[in-house]
Design a protein around this motif. Structure first.
Motif, PDB file in Angstrom:
ATOM      1  N   PHE A  37      -0.247 -16.019  44.237  1.00 53.67           N
ATOM      2  CA  PHE A  37      -0.244 -17.294  43.994  1.00 53.67           C
ATOM      3  C   PHE A  37      -1.452 -17.802  42.904  1.00 53.67           C
ATOM      4  O   PHE A  37      -2.466 -17.852  43.166  1.00 53.67           O
ATOM      5  N   GLY A  38      -1.082 -18.378  41.914  1.00 58.14           N
ATOM      6  CA  GLY A  38      -2.084 -19.161  41.086  1.00 58.14           C
ATOM      7  C   GLY A  38      -2.449 -18.223  39.901  1.00 58.14           C
ATOM      8  O   GLY A  38      -3.200 -18.672  39.003  1.00 58.14           O
ATOM      9  N   LEU A  39      -2.057 -16.927  40.031  1.00 54.69           N
ATOM     10  CA  LEU A  39      -2.366 -15.993  38.787  1.00 54.69           C
ATOM     11  C   LEU A  39      -1.411 -16.171  37.678  1.00 54.69           C
ATOM     12  O   LEU A  39      -0.286 -16.221  37.897  1.00 54.69           O
ATOM     13  N   VAL A  40      -1.717 -16.351  36.576  1.00 51.45           N
ATOM     14  CA  VAL A  40      -1.180 -16.496  35.164  1.00 51.45           C
ATOM     15  C   VAL A  40      -1.978 -16.127  34.032  1.00 51.45           C
ATOM     16  O   VAL A  40      -3.147 -16.257  34.078  1.00 51.45           O
ATOM     17  N   SER A  41      -0.927 -15.904  33.301  1.00 56.48           N
ATOM     18  CA  SER A  41      -1.496 -15.610  31.750  1.00 56.48           C
ATOM     19  C   SER A  41      -2.099 -16.793  31.182  1.00 56.48           C
ATOM     20  O   SER A  41      -1.533 -17.964  31.535  1.00 56.48           O
ATOM     21  N   HIS A  70     -10.032 -20.709  36.627  1.00 59.24           N
ATOM     22  CA  HIS A  70     -11.202 -19.812  36.325  1.00 59.24           C
ATOM     23  C   HIS A  70     -10.535 -18.367  36.136  1.00 59.24           C
ATOM     24  O   HIS A  70      -9.454 -18.069  36.085  1.00 59.24           O
ATOM     25  N   ASN A  71     -11.659 -17.271  35.517  1.00 63.27           N
ATOM     26  CA  ASN A  71     -11.091 -16.035  34.991  1.00 63.27           C
ATOM     27  C   ASN A  71     -10.646 -15.284  36.225  1.00 63.27           C
ATOM     28  O   ASN A  71     -11.195 -15.189  37.369  1.00 63.27           O
ATOM     29  N   ALA A  72      -9.427 -14.354  36.089  1.00 65.13           N
ATOM     30  CA  ALA A  72      -9.016 -13.596  37.371  1.00 65.13           C
ATOM     31  C   ALA A  72      -9.979 -12.570  37.365  1.00 65.13           C
ATOM     32  O   ALA A  72     -10.663 -12.045  36.356  1.00 65.13           O
ATOM     33  N   SER A  73      -9.851 -11.742  38.506  1.00 67.09           N
ATOM     34  CA  SER A  73     -10.857 -10.722  38.685  1.00 67.09           C
ATOM     35  C   SER A  73     -10.215  -9.580  37.641  1.00 67.09           C
ATOM     36  O   SER A  73      -9.154  -9.383  37.024  1.00 67.09           O
ATOM     37  N   LEU A  78      -6.118  -6.006  34.893  1.00 63.98           N
ATOM     38  CA  LEU A  78      -5.871  -4.673  34.768  1.00 63.98           C
ATOM     39  C   LEU A  78      -4.434  -4.307  35.407  1.00 63.98           C
ATOM     40  O   LEU A  78      -3.806  -3.653  34.576  1.00 63.98           O
ATOM     41  N   LYS A  79      -4.109  -4.880  36.556  1.00 68.67           N
ATOM     42  CA  LYS A  79      -2.715  -4.752  37.139  1.00 68.67           C
ATOM     43  C   LYS A  79      -1.869  -5.295  36.165  1.00 68.67           C
ATOM     44  O   LYS A  79      -0.740  -4.809  36.105  1.00 68.67           O
ATOM     45  N   ARG A  83      -5.378 -10.268  30.153  1.00 63.36           N
ATOM     46  CA  ARG A  83      -6.485 -11.168  30.694  1.00 63.36           C
ATOM     47  C   ARG A  83      -5.642 -12.286  31.634  1.00 63.36           C
ATOM     48  O   ARG A  83      -4.547 -12.585  30.800  1.00 63.36           O
ATOM     49  N   MET A  84      -5.840 -12.673  32.710  1.00 63.26           N
ATOM     50  CA  MET A  84      -5.196 -13.599  33.528  1.00 63.26           C
ATOM     51  C   MET A  84      -6.272 -14.657  33.983  1.00 63.26           C
ATOM     52  O   MET A  84      -7.419 -14.442  34.042  1.00 63.26           O
TER      53      MET A  84
END
Length: 144
Positions: A37-41, A70-73, A78-79, A83-84
């Protein structure tokens, strides 16, 4: 996080799994955990600008924009092979909903987009299957 507004909530307040419905958009977006949740391109940041969120406890929230980005891990990027970003959406609590009302909202949403849902499943079987679920969490998990 301390909220300045009485009805604003933190992502930590949500009970997963949850769904997001968007006006004039056929899919039902299911999020099974806080990690996704909250992960987006970067090009999809507008996704969290509006919509209605329903969590497994029957709480209804409106998406009202983004509080932080902020930048995703590295592993999350990679998953998804790109960039996410990880966003913290601003959520405004609307009300509590009971299972029969939730089922009706989902069935109405599905019925509004028959062409989309017929491609994904047999529409005649989908609606009765939703009725067979015994909790909001089961309905959301079924839609996953």
């Amino acid at each position: 996080m301390i909220s300045l507004f009485k009805n604003d909530y933190n992502v930590m307040d949500l009970i997963f799994p949850l769904i997001i419905l968007k006006a004039n958009d056929s899919p039902i977006y299911v999020f099974c955990n806080k990690l996704e949740f909250g992960l987006v391109s970067p090009s999809g940041l507008s996704y969290y600008e509006d919509g209605t969120l329903y969590d497994s406890a029957g709480s209804v929230f409106e998406l009202k924009g983004i509080l932080s980005i902020h930048n995703a891990s590295f592993l999350q990027c990679l998953k998804h092979f790109q960039r996410m970003k990880k966003v913290v959406p601003q959520l405004t609590y609307v009300r509590k909903i009971e299972l029969p009302d939730f089922k009706n909202i989902i069935k109405q949403h599905i019925s509004s987009y028959p062409e989309y849902w017929e491609l994904k499943d047999e529409l005649e079987e989908l609606i009765p299957s939703i009725d067979d679920q015994n909790s909001i969490e089961e309905v959301i998990s079924f839609l996953e």
